[in-house]
Scaffold this active site. Structure first.
Site, PDB file in Angstrom:
ATOM      1  N   SER A 169       0.848  -1.194   0.000  1.00 53.42           N
ATOM      2  CA  SER A 169       0.000   0.000   0.000  1.00 53.42           C
ATOM      3  C   SER A 169       0.889   1.251   0.000  1.00 53.42           C
ATOM      4  CB  SER A 169      -0.955  -0.037   1.196  1.00 53.42           C
ATOM      5  OG  SER A 169      -1.956   0.931   1.075  1.00 53.42           O
ATOM      6  N   ASP A 262      -9.884  -3.816  -5.313  1.00 55.38           N
ATOM      7  CA  ASP A 262      -8.991  -2.822  -4.711  1.00 55.38           C
ATOM      8  C   ASP A 262      -9.042  -1.549  -5.558  1.00 55.38           C
ATOM      9  OD1 ASP A 262      -6.709  -1.331  -3.800  1.00 55.38           O
ATOM     10  OD2 ASP A 262      -5.769  -3.194  -3.138  1.00 55.38           O
ATOM     11  N   HIS A 292      -8.449  -4.625  -0.674  1.00 57.25           N
ATOM     12  CA  HIS A 292      -7.172  -4.048  -0.263  1.00 57.25           C
ATOM     13  C   HIS A 292      -6.694  -4.661   1.056  1.00 57.25           C
ATOM     14  CE1 HIS A 292      -4.120  -0.896  -0.532  1.00 57.25           C
ATOM     15  NE2 HIS A 292      -4.288  -0.672   0.759  1.00 57.25           N
TER      16      HIS A 292
END
Length: 440
Positions: A169, A262, A292
């Protein structure tokens, strides 16, 4: 009748997410007050980490190392597996959190997993957070920490030519940005980038950026808010938004994975395409029904175990780790985990140098560090010595004014080693950072 985006999720991944949404409608990241969001998010991370602590076998040591010039020290956590072999590969680890959340505890379980399953040294870096500290504080801290790690390769006893950088991320963004910075400043050589669902595009214009609005984990609204805090009104350069870096050549081979549910899906696909176009060996995995960071919420789900099997295998291959096999080894496809023995692994000759890693005895770390044990207590008797601190301007980057031509390094067989950054002599850095991009 409108259906929820939750209906597209893998059922095993959906169950724990719905439980969390029951406690926090809209998800933890929908909590308006940032201080409260940080508190709840840290609590949730601690709960996820707690499950693995009893089984943890690697040791940890927290240290503070000098940050960028004029800035606060950078906190690091060093993970050492049992039976760590001399001059083994290593991983520089950067946690996620949207540039505004997290600390060294945030993804502790993931760092432990990498350390123990690969049997390698892992150094996890903290960094300053937005909105209190906008870009480029984050990448500057990570680069300073990477330089410290590289400078202390002998003391830490790892092979500096087998160093991977890992992040998910926001950590994926910073893994890419730190690699770009190392390339541009002729800094530490990196052998591999593993960027999990990286946050790389500030524009929020892709189909997936518009589609993911009610999953409850890093939806569109949260992402827009995080980028606003991260940039603080600046026009982003390529270190802030790596998808739009002017030049991606010279990076090491790169691994990217992302789920279909995501918000970063399409920007990650675009990044992989740009890397391939730049001649970078790139591996991209897209997982159906995965949201995610799903593996953190549902670590025992089949999809999560499969993702980790693929990641561990990729890291093992990239770092040329050949673990000793035993009679108890089983096919990792059968149980979704990487089950190779990680101790006493053999390191073959480095194909670039034609020699085996040295078996140097570790020395005291050549750094001014605040050393602490696993309980957070300061240790006495450690000698302090100065460390080379990279001269990093904490507030701005120079514009790139030219595009340098890379000279491809050669393997021992005389074949160009594509995708690896060339070795540059000290004092002859690559041209400067990418030009600022148009504002979102």
């Amino acid at each position: 009748m409108k259906t929820s985006q939750l209906d597209s999720l893998d059922p095993e991944l959906r169950a724990p997410l719905e439980e969390l949404l029951g406690k926090y409608p809209g998800g933890v990241y929908a909590i308006e007050d940032l201080a409260e969001r940080r508190r709840i998010d840290a609590l949730h991370a601690a709960q996820m980490n707690e499950a693995g602590k009893a089984a943890q076998t690697c040791s940890t040591e927290d240290v503070q190392v000098p940050g960028p010039t004029g800035c606060a020290p950078v906190p690091l956590r060093i993970y050492r597996p049992r039976n760590l072999q001399p001059a083994s590969p290593a991983v520089f680890f950067i946690h996620g959190g949207g540039m505004c959340l997290g600390d060294l505890d945030y993804e502790h379980a993931t760092a432990v997993k990498i350390c123990e399953e690969l049997g390698v040294l892992v150094v996890s870096s903290g960094y300053r957070k937005a909105p209190e500290h906008p870009h480029p504080a984050q990448v500057d801290d990570c680069y300073a920490a990477l330089c410290w790690m590289s400078d202390n390769a002998t003391s830490l006893d790892f092979d500096p030519e087998s160093l991977a950088i890992f992040g998910g991320s926001a950590g994926g963004n910073l893994a890419l940005a730190t690699a770009l910075k190392a390339r541009d400043l002729a800094g530490p050589a990196l052998a591999y980038i593993m960027a999990l669902y990286p946050m790389v595009d500030h524009r929020h214009t892709t189909p997936s950026a518009h589609q993911i609005t009610d999953i409850g984990v890093w939806d569109r609204k949260t992402n827009i808010e995080a980028w606003k805090w991260f940039l603080a009104g600046q026009a982003p350069d390529g270190y802030a938004a790596p998808l739009h870096a002017e030049d991606l050549t010279g990076l090491p081979p790169t691994f990217i994975d992302v789920g279909t549910a995501d918000a970063f899906r399409d920007e990650n696909i675009a990044l992989a395409q740009r890397l391939l176009a730049a001649g970078i060996p790139t591996e991209l995995h897209i997982y159906p029904g995965v949201y995610h960071a799903a593996e953190h919420f549902a670590p025992d789900a089949e999809a999560a175990r499969h993702m980790w099997t693929v990641r561990i295998r990729a890291l093992r291959k990239a770092l040329r780790i050949q673990p000793a096999r035993t009679d108890t080894d089983t096919d990792s496809h059968a149980n979704g985990t990487a089950t190779d023995t990680t101790t006493n692994h053999h390191r073959p000759e480095n194909p670039r140098t034609g020699r085996a890693p040295s078996l140097a005895t570790p020395k005291s770390l050549n750094a001014m560090v605040d050393r602490r044990d696993q309980d957070g207590n300061a240790r006495s008797g450690d000698q302090l010595a100065p460390v080379r601190v990279p001269s990093v301007a904490p507030s701005r980057h120079r514009d790139r004014t030219s595009s340098a031509t890379l000279e491809e390094p050669m393997t021992s067989n005389g074949v160009p080693e594509r995708g690896r950054a060339p070795v540059r002599a000290p004092g002859s850095p690559r041209t400067s950072s990418p030009r600022p991009l148009p504002p979102p």
